[in-house]
Design a protein around this motif. Sequence first.
Motif, PDB file in Angstrom:
ATOM      1  N   MET A  41       0.955  -1.228  -0.103  1.00 52.57           N
ATOM      2  CA  MET A  41       0.228   0.019  -0.056  1.00 52.57           C
ATOM      3  C   MET A  41       0.927   1.245   0.031  1.00 52.57           C
ATOM      4  SD  MET A  41      -3.039   0.966   2.512  1.00 52.57           S
ATOM      5  CE  MET A  41      -2.414   2.388   3.914  1.00 52.57           C
ATOM      6  N   VAL A  42       0.503   2.142  -0.696  1.00 53.63           N
ATOM      7  CA  VAL A  42       1.227   3.514  -0.910  1.00 53.63           C
ATOM      8  C   VAL A  42       0.711   4.562  -0.055  1.00 53.63           C
ATOM      9  CG1 VAL A  42       2.105   5.151  -2.576  1.00 53.63           C
ATOM     10  CG2 VAL A  42       2.264   2.878  -3.434  1.00 53.63           C
ATOM     11  N   ALA A  43       1.213   5.229   0.583  1.00 52.79           N
ATOM     12  CA  ALA A  43       0.809   6.227   1.243  1.00 52.79           C
ATOM     13  C   ALA A  43       0.371   7.398   0.464  1.00 52.79           C
ATOM     14  CB  ALA A  43       1.696   6.875   2.445  1.00 52.79           C
ATOM     15  N   SER A  44      -0.962   7.862   0.856  1.00 52.58           N
ATOM     16  CA  SER A  44      -1.197   9.054  -0.058  1.00 52.58           C
ATOM     17  C   SER A  44      -0.780  10.456   0.547  1.00 52.58           C
ATOM     18  CB  SER A  44      -2.853   9.279  -0.128  1.00 52.58           C
ATOM     19  OG  SER A  44      -3.342   9.789   1.192  1.00 52.58           O
ATOM     20  N   GLY A  45      -0.788  11.470  -0.438  1.00 50.93           N
ATOM     21  CA  GLY A  45      -0.245  12.600  -0.004  1.00 50.93           C
ATOM     22  C   GLY A  45      -1.009  13.204   1.344  1.00 50.93           C
ATOM     23  N   ALA A  46      -2.263  12.683   1.338  1.00 49.90           N
ATOM     24  CA  ALA A  46      -3.095  13.283   2.462  1.00 49.90           C
ATOM     25  C   ALA A  46      -2.652  12.785   3.859  1.00 49.90           C
ATOM     26  CB  ALA A  46      -4.538  12.924   1.939  1.00 49.90           C
ATOM     27  N   MET A  47      -2.014  11.519   3.722  1.00 50.32           N
ATOM     28  CA  MET A  47      -1.519  11.256   5.082  1.00 50.32           C
ATOM     29  C   MET A  47      -0.694  12.016   5.692  1.00 50.32           C
ATOM     30  SD  MET A  47      -1.616   7.177   4.601  1.00 50.32           S
ATOM     31  CE  MET A  47      -1.130   6.875   6.259  1.00 50.32           C
ATOM     32  N   PHE A  48       0.152  12.615   5.051  1.00 45.92           N
ATOM     33  CA  PHE A  48       1.532  13.236   5.525  1.00 45.92           C
ATOM     34  C   PHE A  48       1.243  14.913   5.344  1.00 45.92           C
ATOM     35  CE2 PHE A  48       2.767   8.960   4.440  1.00 45.92           C
ATOM     36  CZ  PHE A  48       3.399   8.791   5.598  1.00 45.92           C
ATOM     37  N   ASP A  49       1.871  15.541   6.097  1.00 46.46           N
ATOM     38  CA  ASP A  49       1.630  17.037   6.038  1.00 46.46           C
ATOM     39  C   ASP A  49       3.139  17.720   6.134  1.00 46.46           C
ATOM     40  OD1 ASP A  49       1.372  19.840   6.002  1.00 46.46           O
ATOM     41  OD2 ASP A  49       0.199  19.755   7.843  1.00 46.46           O
ATOM     42  N   TRP A  50       3.724  17.930   4.963  1.00 50.08           N
ATOM     43  CA  TRP A  50       5.123  18.213   4.726  1.00 50.08           C
ATOM     44  C   TRP A  50       5.381  19.769   4.911  1.00 50.08           C
ATOM     45  CZ3 TRP A  50       8.575  14.585   3.880  1.00 50.08           C
ATOM     46  CH2 TRP A  50       8.036  13.241   3.661  1.00 50.08           C
ATOM     47  N   ARG A  51       4.137  20.681   5.346  1.00 48.66           N
ATOM     48  CA  ARG A  51       4.197  21.821   5.564  1.00 48.66           C
ATOM     49  C   ARG A  51       4.998  22.133   6.881  1.00 48.66           C
ATOM     50  NH1 ARG A  51      -1.796  23.349   5.284  1.00 48.66           N
ATOM     51  NH2 ARG A  51      -1.816  21.593   6.353  1.00 48.66           N
ATOM     52  N   ARG A  52       5.877  23.320   6.753  1.00 53.63           N
ATOM     53  CA  ARG A  52       6.554  23.907   7.868  1.00 53.63           C
ATOM     54  C   ARG A  52       5.692  24.190   9.196  1.00 53.63           C
ATOM     55  NH1 ARG A  52       9.832  27.695   5.483  1.00 53.63           N
ATOM     56  NH2 ARG A  52      11.095  26.076   4.791  1.00 53.63           N
ATOM     57  N   PRO A  53       5.948  23.606  10.068  1.00 54.86           N
ATOM     58  CA  PRO A  53       5.058  23.952  11.348  1.00 54.86           C
ATOM     59  C   PRO A  53       5.124  25.303  11.663  1.00 54.86           C
ATOM     60  CG  PRO A  53       6.911  22.367  12.013  1.00 54.86           C
ATOM     61  CD  PRO A  53       7.030  23.044  10.590  1.00 54.86           C
ATOM     62  N   THR A  54       3.896  25.874  12.249  1.00 49.93           N
ATOM     63  CA  THR A  54       3.651  27.236  12.481  1.00 49.93           C
ATOM     64  C   THR A  54       3.912  27.537  13.882  1.00 49.93           C
ATOM     65  OG1 THR A  54       1.334  26.573  13.224  1.00 49.93           O
ATOM     66  CG2 THR A  54       1.819  27.092  10.811  1.00 49.93           C
ATOM     67  N   ASN A  55       4.604  26.841  14.699  1.00 50.85           N
ATOM     68  CA  ASN A  55       4.667  26.840  16.107  1.00 50.85           C
ATOM     69  C   ASN A  55       6.337  27.164  16.328  1.00 50.85           C
ATOM     70  OD1 ASN A  55       5.639  24.213  15.730  1.00 50.85           O
ATOM     71  ND2 ASN A  55       5.144  23.855  17.840  1.00 50.85           N
ATOM     72  N   LEU A  56       7.045  27.487  15.249  1.00 48.10           N
ATOM     73  CA  LEU A  56       8.717  27.714  15.419  1.00 48.10           C
ATOM     74  C   LEU A  56       8.874  28.863  15.517  1.00 48.10           C
ATOM     75  CD1 LEU A  56       9.980  25.385  12.362  1.00 48.10           C
ATOM     76  CD2 LEU A  56       9.516  24.733  15.072  1.00 48.10           C
ATOM     77  N   GLY A  57      10.066  29.168  16.347  1.00 51.97           N
ATOM     78  CA  GLY A  57      10.558  30.644  16.643  1.00 51.97           C
ATOM     79  C   GLY A  57      10.209  30.857  17.988  1.00 51.97           C
ATOM     80  N   LEU A  58      10.688  31.978  18.340  1.00 52.61           N
ATOM     81  CA  LEU A  58      10.734  32.219  19.830  1.00 52.61           C
ATOM     82  C   LEU A  58       9.473  32.933  20.406  1.00 52.61           C
ATOM     83  CD1 LEU A  58      14.388  33.727  20.323  1.00 52.61           C
ATOM     84  CD2 LEU A  58      13.550  31.654  21.205  1.00 52.61           C
ATOM     85  N   LYS A  59       9.003  32.397  21.308  1.00 58.44           N
ATOM     86  CA  LYS A  59       7.889  33.094  22.161  1.00 58.44           C
ATOM     87  C   LYS A  59       8.163  33.547  23.553  1.00 58.44           C
ATOM     88  CE  LYS A  59       4.596  31.112  18.818  1.00 58.44           C
ATOM     89  NZ  LYS A  59       5.848  30.628  17.852  1.00 58.44           N
ATOM     90  N   ASP A  60       8.502  34.592  23.785  1.00 59.34           N
ATOM     91  CA  ASP A  60       8.725  35.187  25.298  1.00 59.34           C
ATOM     92  C   ASP A  60      10.210  34.335  25.651  1.00 59.34           C
ATOM     93  OD1 ASP A  60       6.640  36.643  25.683  1.00 59.34           O
ATOM     94  OD2 ASP A  60       5.225  34.819  26.067  1.00 59.34           O
TER      95      ASP A  60
END
Length: 132
Positions: A1-20
């Motif tokens: 079985m081949v994984a579909s693109g919908a199974m994996f989110d390759w986008r950069r996380p939005t929680n990166l960076g410094l907060k306080d």
Amino acid sequence: MVASGAMFDWRRPTNLGLKDGLLAPCRRTPNCVSSQADPSDRQHYIEPLKASMEDVRKAVETLPRTRIVLAHPNYLYAEFRSRLLGFVDDVEFFFDGAATQVRSASRLGRRDFGVNRARIEQLRRMLTPQRP
């Protein structure tokens, strides 16, 4: 079985960076290490690096399959890709005036087989002066 693109989110996380002055906390999954995690959390905690941000940047640049995404005087964000399947790990460094705090996390999946911890320990060895 081949994984579909919908199974994996390759986008950069939005929680990166410094907060306080803090990097994002690790999720509960075992594929992340952070020097800002509770030291009693042996799964996630890793000691900060005792190196300048410039030295960290130079060391990171020598590692294969690495892309520096963002570099500031006290913050560095890089993406590391695995050799075989190209999975991405997001790695951040923050110099807090005393040491370089670090967070390294797999973007996908649950386990990383110790890759994130090993990468930071490799950098630590690269940044530690060799004794004669």
